[in-house]
Design a protein around this motif. Structure first.
Motif, PDB file in Angstrom:
ATOM      1  N   GLU A   1       8.424   7.066  -6.524  1.00  0.00           N
ATOM      2  CA  GLU A   1       7.425   6.220  -5.894  1.00  0.00           C
ATOM      3  C   GLU A   1       6.048   6.870  -5.990  1.00  0.00           C
ATOM      4  OE1 GLU A   1       7.891   3.271  -4.744  1.00  0.00           O
ATOM      5  OE2 GLU A   1      10.074   3.135  -4.595  1.00  0.00           O
ATOM      6  N   PRO A   2       4.965   6.040  -5.927  1.00  0.00           N
ATOM      7  CA  PRO A   2       3.617   6.604  -5.905  1.00  0.00           C
ATOM      8  C   PRO A   2       3.441   7.489  -4.673  1.00  0.00           C
ATOM      9  CG  PRO A   2       3.574   4.239  -6.316  1.00  0.00           C
ATOM     10  CD  PRO A   2       4.966   4.579  -5.900  1.00  0.00           C
ATOM     11  N   PRO A   3       2.654   8.564  -4.760  1.00  0.00           N
ATOM     12  CA  PRO A   3       1.868   8.949  -5.934  1.00  0.00           C
ATOM     13  C   PRO A   3       2.586   9.938  -6.859  1.00  0.00           C
ATOM     14  CG  PRO A   3       1.227  10.275  -4.076  1.00  0.00           C
ATOM     15  CD  PRO A   3       2.307   9.370  -3.570  1.00  0.00           C
ATOM     16  N   LEU A   4       3.764  10.454  -6.452  1.00  0.00           N
ATOM     17  CA  LEU A   4       4.385  11.523  -7.229  1.00  0.00           C
ATOM     18  C   LEU A   4       4.910  11.045  -8.574  1.00  0.00           C
ATOM     19  CD1 LEU A   4       6.384  13.597  -4.573  1.00  0.00           C
ATOM     20  CD2 LEU A   4       4.177  14.088  -5.615  1.00  0.00           C
ATOM     21  N   ASP A   5       5.233   9.744  -8.691  1.00  0.00           N
ATOM     22  CA  ASP A   5       5.820   9.285  -9.949  1.00  0.00           C
ATOM     23  C   ASP A   5       4.878   9.506 -11.134  1.00  0.00           C
ATOM     24  OD1 ASP A   5       4.074   7.354  -8.935  1.00  0.00           O
ATOM     25  OD2 ASP A   5       5.070   5.739 -10.042  1.00  0.00           O
ATOM     26  N   ARG A   6       3.562   9.451 -10.863  1.00  0.00           N
ATOM     27  CA  ARG A   6       2.598   9.660 -11.955  1.00  0.00           C
ATOM     28  C   ARG A   6       2.610  11.099 -12.450  1.00  0.00           C
ATOM     29  NH1 ARG A   6      -2.843   7.554  -9.365  1.00  0.00           N
ATOM     30  NH2 ARG A   6      -1.899   8.624  -7.592  1.00  0.00           N
ATOM     31  N   TYR A   7       2.849  12.026 -11.547  1.00  0.00           N
ATOM     32  CA  TYR A   7       2.832  13.442 -11.913  1.00  0.00           C
ATOM     33  C   TYR A   7       4.184  13.924 -12.447  1.00  0.00           C
ATOM     34  CZ  TYR A   7      -1.363  13.144  -9.026  1.00  0.00           C
ATOM     35  OH  TYR A   7      -2.569  12.768  -8.503  1.00  0.00           O
TER      36      TYR A   7
ATOM     37  N   ARG B   1       8.855   3.641 -13.078  1.00  0.00           N
ATOM     38  CA  ARG B   1       8.793   2.858 -11.847  1.00  0.00           C
ATOM     39  C   ARG B   1       9.898   1.814 -11.772  1.00  0.00           C
ATOM     40  NH1 ARG B   1       8.245   2.387  -8.161  1.00  0.00           N
ATOM     41  NH2 ARG B   1       6.677   1.009  -7.380  1.00  0.00           N
TER      42      ARG B   1
ATOM     43  N   ARG C   1       0.815  -1.221   0.000  1.00  0.00           N
ATOM     44  CA  ARG C   1       0.000   0.000   0.000  1.00  0.00           C
ATOM     45  C   ARG C   1       0.845   1.267   0.000  1.00  0.00           C
ATOM     46  NH1 ARG C   1      -4.543  -0.178   4.500  1.00  0.00           N
ATOM     47  NH2 ARG C   1      -5.054   1.751   3.374  1.00  0.00           N
TER      48      ARG C   1
END
Length: 282
Positions: A265-271, A276, A17
């Motif tokens: 790492e999530p969640p910043l990697d998406r922005y 990954r 998580r």
């Protein structure tokens, strides 16, 4: 279900998580970060001393005056420590310093000071788990970064005073400039192997750390330097400054490393558009 099995299950669930917490914990509990910060501080000190004497010997009086004011602004120097700084940068001793140092000695001091640049580059590369950049690619970057850092130090006095407007402008301006400096530092010393945006978390953390430590230095360092000078003489000044550099460099090492982990790492990697798939550790 046994206690050990339950704990392993909780840990496995937390890793799924919140993978960023797992990676951060693994990085922070490792001894490499503190060791890297200590080595960085040692290289910073070994670079600063010859450069300070070289500036005192060869720089114009206006530059020496500006450096003196900036060092006063950084450390809140007064009394005996300020007089020691005055002796080093005193124009009356410049001729003697030139004879002692010489042009060749000043060049050697500058070249040897790039060891600090190399140590800083290694901190950035370890944070992003990248291999060393080739010397041919990185050599000019070490010198450019070092000269830019000297310029930033020279501008500390007017910057912290908000260019005459006062601390209400100087403090946020100092934070913005520090963040920009560490953003550019990572991009330069990593030889453009990481895009600008993923470097932003580390730059913000480093800017925050240097801003907080900059405020702390003005409150703590004057009395600490006075006590050290009174009890141990010039050696006390050296030990106090080295101790402070260790704190600053350790904070920068942790900030840049934590920023790299957050960016991947999530969640910043998406922005931030980071992959990954982590590169192999060096």
């Amino acid at each position: 279900m046994s206690w050990a099995t339950r704990m392993r299950s909780i840990r496995s669930g937390a890793e799924r998580r919140f993978p960023v917490l797992t990676e951060l914990t693994a990085r922070l509990i490792s001894g490499n970060l503190l060791d890297s910060g200590t080595r960085l501080a040692a290289q910073a000190f070994l670079a600063a001393v010859p450069l300070l004497f070289a500036l005192g010997a060869f720089a114009p009086s206006s530059v020496r005056d500006q450096l003196r004011e900036s060092l006063r602004a950084i450390f809140g120097l007064t009394g005996a420590p300020d007089q020691e700084l005055q002796r080093v940068l005193d124009g009356n001793s410049s001729d003697e310093l030139r004879e002692t140092t010489g042009v060749v000695g000043a060049v050697v001091a500058l070249v040897s000071a790039t060891s600090f640049s190399r140590a800083m580059a290694r901190v950035c590369e370890r944070a992003w788990r990248l291999p060393k950049a080739g010397t041919r690619i990185a050599a000019w970057r070490w010198t450019v970064w070092l000269l830019a850092l000297v310029l930033v130090v020279l501008l500390q006095a007017p910057l912290r005073d908000g260019f005459g407007a006062g601390a209400w402008l100087g403090l946020p301006l100092y934070f913005l400039v520090s963040t920009g400096v560490w953003l550019w530092t990572q991009h330069l010393l990593l030889a453009k192997r990481v895009a600008w945006l993923p470097l932003l978390p580390g730059a913000v953390l480093a800017g925050t750390a240097t801003t907080v430590l900059g405020i702390t230095a003005r409150l703590y360092m004057p009395s600490a330097l006075d006590r050290a000078l009174a009890e141990y003489g010039s050696l006390g000044l050296v030990l106090t400054m080295l101790s402070w550099l260790i704190v600053v460099c350790a904070a920068l090492t942790f900030a840049i490393t934590i920023g790299a982990v957050l960016a991947q790492e999530p969640p910043l990697d998406r922005y931030l558009g980071t992959d990954r798939e982590r590169p192999p550790a060096d």
